[in-house]
Design a protein around this motif. Structure first.
Motif, PDB file in Angstrom:
ATOM      1  N   VAL A  59      19.545 -10.215  68.839  1.00 56.60           N
ATOM      2  CA  VAL A  59      19.405  -9.673  70.192  1.00 56.60           C
ATOM      3  C   VAL A  59      17.976  -9.162  70.399  1.00 56.60           C
ATOM      4  O   VAL A  59      17.342  -9.451  71.424  1.00 56.60           O
ATOM      5  N   THR A  60      17.447  -8.442  69.435  1.00 51.05           N
ATOM      6  CA  THR A  60      16.093  -7.890  69.531  1.00 51.05           C
ATOM      7  C   THR A  60      15.058  -8.989  69.739  1.00 51.05           C
ATOM      8  O   THR A  60      14.117  -8.821  70.519  1.00 51.05           O
ATOM      9  N   TYR A  61      15.235 -10.112  69.070  1.00 48.80           N
ATOM     10  CA  TYR A  61      14.276 -11.211  69.173  1.00 48.80           C
ATOM     11  C   TYR A  61      14.632 -12.207  70.281  1.00 48.80           C
ATOM     12  O   TYR A  61      14.123 -13.327  70.305  1.00 48.80           O
ATOM     13  N   HIS A  62      15.512 -11.802  71.183  1.00 52.60           N
ATOM     14  CA  HIS A  62      15.831 -12.564  72.394  1.00 52.60           C
ATOM     15  C   HIS A  62      16.429 -13.940  72.109  1.00 52.60           C
ATOM     16  O   HIS A  62      16.208 -14.882  72.859  1.00 52.60           O
ATOM     17  N   VAL A  63      17.191 -14.024  71.014  1.00 51.30           N
ATOM     18  CA  VAL A  63      17.918 -15.244  70.698  1.00 51.30           C
ATOM     19  C   VAL A  63      19.314 -15.167  71.317  1.00 51.30           C
ATOM     20  O   VAL A  63      19.806 -16.146  71.873  1.00 51.30           O
ATOM     21  N   LEU A  64      19.922 -13.980  71.237  1.00 50.27           N
ATOM     22  CA  LEU A  64      21.259 -13.762  71.785  1.00 50.27           C
ATOM     23  C   LEU A  64      21.238 -12.632  72.810  1.00 50.27           C
ATOM     24  O   LEU A  64      20.422 -11.719  72.719  1.00 50.27           O
ATOM     25  N   ASN A  65      22.169 -12.726  73.741  1.00 46.35           N
ATOM     26  CA  ASN A  65      22.487 -11.625  74.649  1.00 46.35           C
ATOM     27  C   ASN A  65      23.726 -10.925  74.114  1.00 46.35           C
ATOM     28  O   ASN A  65      24.595 -11.574  73.537  1.00 46.35           O
ATOM     29  N   ASP A  66      23.803  -9.633  74.330  1.00 42.43           N
ATOM     30  CA  ASP A  66      25.011  -8.866  74.009  1.00 42.43           C
ATOM     31  C   ASP A  66      25.448  -8.193  75.298  1.00 42.43           C
ATOM     32  O   ASP A  66      24.880  -7.201  75.718  1.00 42.43           O
ATOM     33  N   LYS A  67      26.448  -8.781  75.934  1.00 44.17           N
ATOM     34  CA  LYS A  67      26.970  -8.214  77.179  1.00 44.17           C
ATOM     35  C   LYS A  67      28.370  -7.698  76.925  1.00 44.17           C
ATOM     36  O   LYS A  67      29.314  -8.471  76.780  1.00 44.17           O
ATOM     37  N   GLN A  68      28.450  -6.391  76.801  1.00 43.40           N
ATOM     38  CA  GLN A  68      29.722  -5.705  76.577  1.00 43.40           C
ATOM     39  C   GLN A  68      30.467  -6.274  75.375  1.00 43.40           C
ATOM     40  O   GLN A  68      31.659  -6.520  75.408  1.00 43.40           O
ATOM     41  N   GLY A  69      29.729  -6.502  74.289  1.00 37.90           N
ATOM     42  CA  GLY A  69      30.346  -6.965  73.055  1.00 37.90           C
ATOM     43  C   GLY A  69      30.601  -8.451  72.988  1.00 37.90           C
ATOM     44  O   GLY A  69      31.239  -8.923  72.046  1.00 37.90           O
ATOM     45  N   VAL A  70      30.100  -9.213  73.948  1.00 39.95           N
ATOM     46  CA  VAL A  70      30.236 -10.661  73.931  1.00 39.95           C
ATOM     47  C   VAL A  70      28.839 -11.252  73.740  1.00 39.95           C
ATOM     48  O   VAL A  70      27.931 -10.974  74.523  1.00 39.95           O
ATOM     49  N   TYR A  71      28.691 -12.033  72.694  1.00 42.31           N
ATOM     50  CA  TYR A  71      27.396 -12.613  72.358  1.00 42.31           C
ATOM     51  C   TYR A  71      27.289 -14.028  72.901  1.00 42.31           C
ATOM     52  O   TYR A  71      28.198 -14.846  72.723  1.00 42.31           O
TER      53      TYR A  71
END
Length: 98
Positions: A59-71
């Motif tokens: 998430v920090t390196y902008h590979v994944l989004n974390d929206k309310q626990g859904v990646y």
């Protein structure tokens, strides 16, 4: 090696260097999205701490989004999907030779 090349390789190492990154990305690439629990069920023999750290780094390196626990993949992270598939195919082929 130029300073730019070193910087890029260092970024790759930090963004994707965690030993859990490839399995996480492969799982999400084949499910479009995933919760922590789904990923945890897929990747066996991992501690909660290690998995949380790996997800946090992605998430920090902008590979994944974390929206309310859904990646899910970010737009930039989506570019890694064909590469993850190639790595998987490489492993299938070479593992048979071992």
């Amino acid at each position: 090696m130029s300073q730019t090349e070193r910087s890029v390789l260092n970024y790759i190492r930090h963004a994707l260097g965690n030993h859990l990154s490839i399995p996480i990305l492969w799982y999400i690439s084949h499910h479009d999205k995933a919760t922590y629990e789904q990923i945890r069920g897929y990747i066996i023999y991992v501690t909660n701490t290690d998995l949380k750290q790996a997800l946090s780094e992605l998430v920090t390196y902008h590979v994944l989004n974390d929206k309310q626990g859904v990646y899910t993949f970010t737009k930039d992270g989506q570019a890694l999907v064909p590469i993850i598939d190639e790595i998987f195919q490489w492993a299938q082929t070479t593992a048979k030779k071992s």
